[in-house]
Design a protein around this motif. Structure first.
Motif, PDB file in Angstrom:
ATOM      1  N   UNK A   1       0.752  -1.231  -0.089  1.00 48.45           N
ATOM      2  CA  UNK A   1      -0.129  -0.050   0.100  1.00 48.45           C
ATOM      3  C   UNK A   1       0.790   1.358   0.020  1.00 48.45           C
ATOM      4  N   UNK A   2       1.805   1.385   0.641  1.00 48.83           N
ATOM      5  CA  UNK A   2       2.783   2.507   0.828  1.00 48.83           C
ATOM      6  C   UNK A   2       3.691   2.635  -0.519  1.00 48.83           C
ATOM      7  N   UNK A   3       3.812   1.417  -1.161  1.00 50.03           N
ATOM      8  CA  UNK A   3       4.636   1.554  -2.564  1.00 50.03           C
ATOM      9  C   UNK A   3       3.362   2.196  -3.680  1.00 50.03           C
ATOM     10  N   UNK A   4       2.276   1.546  -3.390  1.00 49.62           N
ATOM     11  CA  UNK A   4       1.341   2.252  -4.538  1.00 49.62           C
ATOM     12  C   UNK A   4       1.027   3.902  -4.125  1.00 49.62           C
ATOM     13  N   UNK A   5       0.837   4.159  -3.073  1.00 51.15           N
ATOM     14  CA  UNK A   5       0.782   5.836  -2.544  1.00 51.15           C
ATOM     15  C   UNK A   5       2.188   6.408  -3.104  1.00 51.15           C
ATOM     16  N   UNK A   6       3.124   5.920  -3.045  1.00 54.52           N
ATOM     17  CA  UNK A   6       4.498   6.540  -3.616  1.00 54.52           C
ATOM     18  C   UNK A   6       4.494   6.524  -5.061  1.00 54.52           C
ATOM     19  N   UNK A   7       3.920   5.472  -5.645  1.00 54.22           N
ATOM     20  CA  UNK A   7       3.734   5.549  -7.095  1.00 54.22           C
ATOM     21  C   UNK A   7       2.820   6.703  -7.587  1.00 54.22           C
ATOM     22  N   UNK A   8       1.831   6.775  -7.073  1.00 58.54           N
ATOM     23  CA  UNK A   8       0.643   7.790  -7.237  1.00 58.54           C
ATOM     24  C   UNK A   8       1.241   9.122  -7.207  1.00 58.54           C
ATOM     25  N   UNK A   9       1.904   9.408  -6.099  1.00 60.13           N
ATOM     26  CA  UNK A   9       2.494  10.663  -5.958  1.00 60.13           C
ATOM     27  C   UNK A   9       3.617  11.017  -6.732  1.00 60.13           C
ATOM     28  N   UNK A  10       4.537  10.011  -7.234  1.00 62.87           N
ATOM     29  CA  UNK A  10       5.345  10.254  -8.137  1.00 62.87           C
ATOM     30  C   UNK A  10       4.811  10.569  -9.277  1.00 62.87           C
ATOM     31  N   UNK A  11       3.873   9.832 -10.037  1.00 61.21           N
ATOM     32  CA  UNK A  11       2.998  10.028 -11.117  1.00 61.21           C
ATOM     33  C   UNK A  11       2.331  11.512 -11.067  1.00 61.21           C
ATOM     34  N   UNK A  12       1.783  12.033 -10.092  1.00 63.70           N
ATOM     35  CA  UNK A  12       1.364  13.371 -10.006  1.00 63.70           C
ATOM     36  C   UNK A  12       2.424  14.523 -10.186  1.00 63.70           C
ATOM     37  N   UNK A  13       3.547  13.993  -9.650  1.00 64.09           N
ATOM     38  CA  UNK A  13       4.713  14.959  -9.826  1.00 64.09           C
ATOM     39  C   UNK A  13       5.006  15.042 -11.426  1.00 64.09           C
ATOM     40  N   UNK A  14       5.108  13.669 -11.932  1.00 65.22           N
ATOM     41  CA  UNK A  14       5.489  13.544 -13.388  1.00 65.22           C
ATOM     42  C   UNK A  14       4.815  14.239 -14.291  1.00 65.22           C
ATOM     43  N   UNK A  15       3.373  14.233 -13.937  1.00 63.70           N
ATOM     44  CA  UNK A  15       2.227  14.884 -14.654  1.00 63.70           C
ATOM     45  C   UNK A  15       2.656  16.482 -14.620  1.00 63.70           C
TER      46      UNK A  15
END
Length: 191
Positions: free
Chosen positions: A131-145
């Motif tokens: 769950x923590x990795x999924x949240x980290x991925x989502x946070x990074x994708x927001x930043x990537x966007x």
């Protein structure tokens, strides 16, 4: 549920260093000048889907071919080590094919969700809760966007020298992460 903010922050920083979206701004700017419009939304969604899918099925694929997560993490530490060397020394060890379009390839894959990111995701899975990795991925994708949407403005503000400094700093961080990843997983090979 297992949400741990320390794990989320650590995983986010590791993924941020590996994805290296800030260091990729010159590539993004070059792509935009060659192909016109960059589809930021599409690239971000596809990259997130690739990363999250690999988080859940990557281990199954590995076990299907008889490789454990520790072995993959150690191999991944070598990939991260060489990526870090590329960033620090300004050399290219891995050469990619030239692209004609910037929609999915090469933006979502392999620029954002490349081999280094896949390796890192499985390596993180060996240490952190999913769950923590999924949240980290989502946070990074927001930043990537955000970076994809404003890459032109960022390049003007920071300049090419600033981008070079940022890339080298993240290279050193990534090198330290590679060493830690190797040290924490190499014991598991002999256990």
């Amino acid at each position: 549920m297992g949400i741990d903010f320390k794990e989320i922050i650590t995983a986010s920083m590791i993924l941020f260093a590996v994805i290296d979206i800030v260091g990729s701004i010159p590539i993004i700017v070059d792509l935009r000048s060659r192909v016109g419009q960059i589809q930021s939304e599409k690239a971000s969604i596809v990259a997130a889907a690739i990363m999250i899918s690999f988080l859940f099925v990557g281990e199954s694929i590995l076990s299907l071919i008889g490789i454990d997560v520790n072995s993959f993490a150690v191999a991944g530490s070598f990939v991260l080590f060489f990526l870090a060397l590329e960033m620090i020394l300004g050399i290219r060890l891995y050469k990619d094919e030239e692209a004609n379009t910037a929609s999915i390839v090469p933006l979502a894959f392999p620029l954002i969700a490349g081999a280094g990111v896949m390796t890192t995701i499985l390596s993180l899975k060996a240490e952190f809760k999913t769950i923590n990795i999924v949240i980290a991925i989502i946070l990074n994708i927001i930043l990537v966007y955000i970076v994809l949407k404003s890459s032109g403005k960022i390049e003007k503000i920071i300049g090419s020298n600033g981008l070079g400094v940022i890339r080298k700093v993240f290279g050193v961080i990534l090198l330290a992460i590679a060493v830690k990843l190797f040290a924490s997983n190499v014991k598991g090979l002999f256990a």
